[in-house]
Structures are given as C-alpha cells and as structure tokens.
Design an enzyme around this catalytic site. Structure first.
Site: not given
Ligand code: FAD
Length: 292
Positions: A170
């Site tokens: 992570r």
């Molecule tokens: C139901 C559920 C299940 C999940 N299961 C998992 C799992 O199995 N494994 C896991 O690892 N995580 C899991 N997560 C957490 C989450 O989904 C991941 O961390 C996901 O990769 C975040 O992506 P996002 O686009 O939603 O990022 P965001 O929440 O929008 O952003 C997260 C971070 O990434 C940065 N960011 C986003 N896009 C960019 C970009 N293009 N360039 C630079 N920085 C950027 C943001 O600034 C922020 O700091 C889960 C979450 C939920 C709600």
C-alpha cells in the site's frame, strides 16, 4: 477568476466534494477543475504553482475523507475521456490515470491478459490505485506496472520506467501531483478462464466488504501481515458508533457513514479505534485512508 483566466470553462468555484467521495461527506473545494486535455491540465497546474495555490487530485474518491470545512485551493478531477483511454499492444495495457480500474481489468481479461483480475472489486481509478499501490491478497497493481507518466507540481511531464518505480504494501514511489497514465505488462492467458476467475474473485470480495449501497471507506493498513479487520473485531469494536459514523458489521476495517454523519465523526471514530486496538492488542494501526 483572474487566477484561471481563459480556463473558466473547466473551473468551478465552491464545488461540494461530497458527491465525489464514497463517504459522501465533506465540504467544498475553493476551486474544482475538470480539464479536458493534458494542455489544460498543465495550465491549471502551472498557474496554481506560480500563485502558491495548493492543488489536490481526486480520483474515484474511494480512499479520501474531505473535512467538513472543505479545502482551500484547487481540486483536480480527471473525468474527461482524454484521461480515461485504454490501449492494448501485445501483452501490454496502457491506461489513463482517470480510467476506472474496473474498465482496465475487464479490457485485460477480454484480451486474454492475466494479472490485474486479482484486483477485481477494488473501486476507483488507475491513478488512485497507483498512488497507494492498491491490491488484494492475490497481488497489487505495482507488480504489473512497467511505466508511468506523471505531471509534477510545476506542470512538467516525466516518465518513470521500471527501474525508478518502487512499490511496497500500500505504498508507491509515485508521489508527483498527477499520474497521467501507466503501462501494465500482463501474462498471456485464456480469456474464458480469466473471466471465470475474475467472477469467482468478485463474489468472494463482495462478501467481505460492506454493501455497495452503503457510504463507506476502508480505513487501516494491515499491520505486518496481520488483518486490521480482525484486530478491530478482537477489540470488540464492530458496530461501534461516533455520531452517525459506525464500524461496519460486515468488515470491521470499514467505516460506514449513515445519513447525518459528518467527516468529524469519522475522524473521531478512527481515533477511538486506534486507541482501543492499541490498548487491547498493543498494535498501532495506521490509516490508508487519505484524510485531507
Ligand atoms: C468498498 C471498498 C473496497 C476497497 N477494497 C480495496 C482493496 O481490496 N484493496 C485496496 O488496496 N484498496 C481498497 N479500497 C480502497 C480504494 O478503493 C483504493 O485505495 C483505490 O485504489 C483508490 O482509488 P481512487 O481513484 O478512488 O482514489 P481516491 O480516493 O480518489 O484518491 C486516493 C489518493 O490517490 C490520489 N490520486 C487519485 N488519482 C490520482 C492521480 N491520477 N494522480 C495522482 N494521485 C492521484 C489522491 O490525491 C489521493 O491522495 C477499497 C475501498 C472501498 C470503498
């Protein structure tokens, strides 16, 4: 809006961020922009840099908690098609930072390319996944990443190849402002078998996390290979509430925001979980959730 002269068509002021997050919580961004091209993105970033305006990126909002008071500065959202393109050449898939991870997984599987299907059910975008090296027990996104193109806070574009990319549990070395796109090198496989595998993994994943209708986020890293959810459960915290925020009954590493919850109640619940898990188990939990 002198700061963003000529970019008014992509910048909005005082935009509520709650609808862009899985928690559906938090206040407004002073400025919110959805650029339609890399050039527009670069102008927004450069102007902000020159005027000392803080800039943040929001992807799918599945790993972000926005404060109730909102945030100063600019929040960028790569929602335009220019940032969501997915291309396949041989065993390599290149995807934009704003592309949904689920789309990249389904494209790869359809093309008979294996590896990313292990991440089925992880919500959000390619950029968000690379920023935090998202993954499951089957592996993480970093292990398949061969190249990433980023934009720095000054608006410069750089490319990182394998030798300058570091991924750990992570954690990722990709800490520039914007992840523009990335290339994944995958394994040749059989599309039908990969589809079956993906479907099975998706059923298992769904059964272990809160219902899709709930406003929820995962909160803590698994410390040293131990399951954070089990530690929270052992500490007797399942169902614990602060205001309208509660520890999920289905998976204790998720907080659910019930109607009327605030970001502050989530922050307080996180502090309570950390303190009680430490008291009862001696383990210090660390959030993966990005608390703005
Ligand atoms: C139901 C559920 C299940 C999940 N299961 C998992 C799992 O199995 N494994 C896991 O690892 N995580 C899991 N997560 C957490 C989450 O989904 C991941 O961390 C996901 O990769 C975040 O992506 P996002 O686009 O939603 O990022 P965001 O929440 O929008 O952003 C997260 C971070 O990434 C940065 N960011 C986003 N896009 C960019 C970009 N293009 N360039 C630079 N920085 C950027 C943001 O600034 C922020 O700091 C889960 C979450 C939920 C709600």
């Amino acid at each position: 809006m002198e700061l963003f002269d000529g970019l008014e068509h992509v910048v909005r002021e005082n935009e509520s961020l709650a609808p862009y997050t899985w928690f559906r919580l938090g206040g407004a961004a002073q400025y919110f922009a959805e650029p339609t091209t890399v050039d527009e993105l670069s102008l927004l970033v450069q102007r902000s840099y020159e005027h000392d305006v803080p800039v943040r990126l929001i992807g799918g909002g599945s790993n972000v908690l926005v404060p109730d008071a909102g945030v100063e500065g600019l929040v960028l959202h790569l929602s335009a098609p220019a940032f969501a393109e997915i291309g396949v050449t041989d065993n390599q898939v290149t995807a934009g930072g704003g592309a949904k991870l689920s789309h990249v997984i389904s494209t790869s599987v359809r093309e008979g390319l294996g590896g990313l299907e292990q991440m089925v059910g992880v919500p959000g975008t390619v950029g968000g996944a690379l920023h935090g090296n998202a993954g499951t027990q089957g592996g993480d996104i970093g292990q398949w990443t061969r190249r990433a193109r980023v934009m720095t806070r000054a608006g410069e574009i750089r490319t990182h190849e394998t030798d300058s990319l570091n991924f750990a549990y992570r954690r990722s070395s990709l800490d520039e402002l914007v992840i523009l796109d990335a290339t994944f090198e995958l394994e040749q496989g059989d599309s039908k078998q990969l589809t079956k595998r993906m479907q099975t993994l998706w059923i298992i994943k769904k059964s272990k996390q809160p219902k899709t209708t709930e406003n929820t986020c995962a909160v803590f890293r698994d410390p040293g290979g131990v399951d954070a959810a089990s530690l929270i459960e052992q500490a007797g915290l399942k169902g614990t509430e602060v205001g309208q925020a509660s520890v999920s009954e289905r998976n204790a590493n998720f907080i659910v925001a019930q109607p009327g919850a605030t970001s502050q109640s989530v922050v307080e619940l996180i502090a309570k979980i950390k303190a009680q898990v430490f008291d009862r188990t001696g383990v210090e939990l660390e959030p993966t959730l990005n608390i703005w």
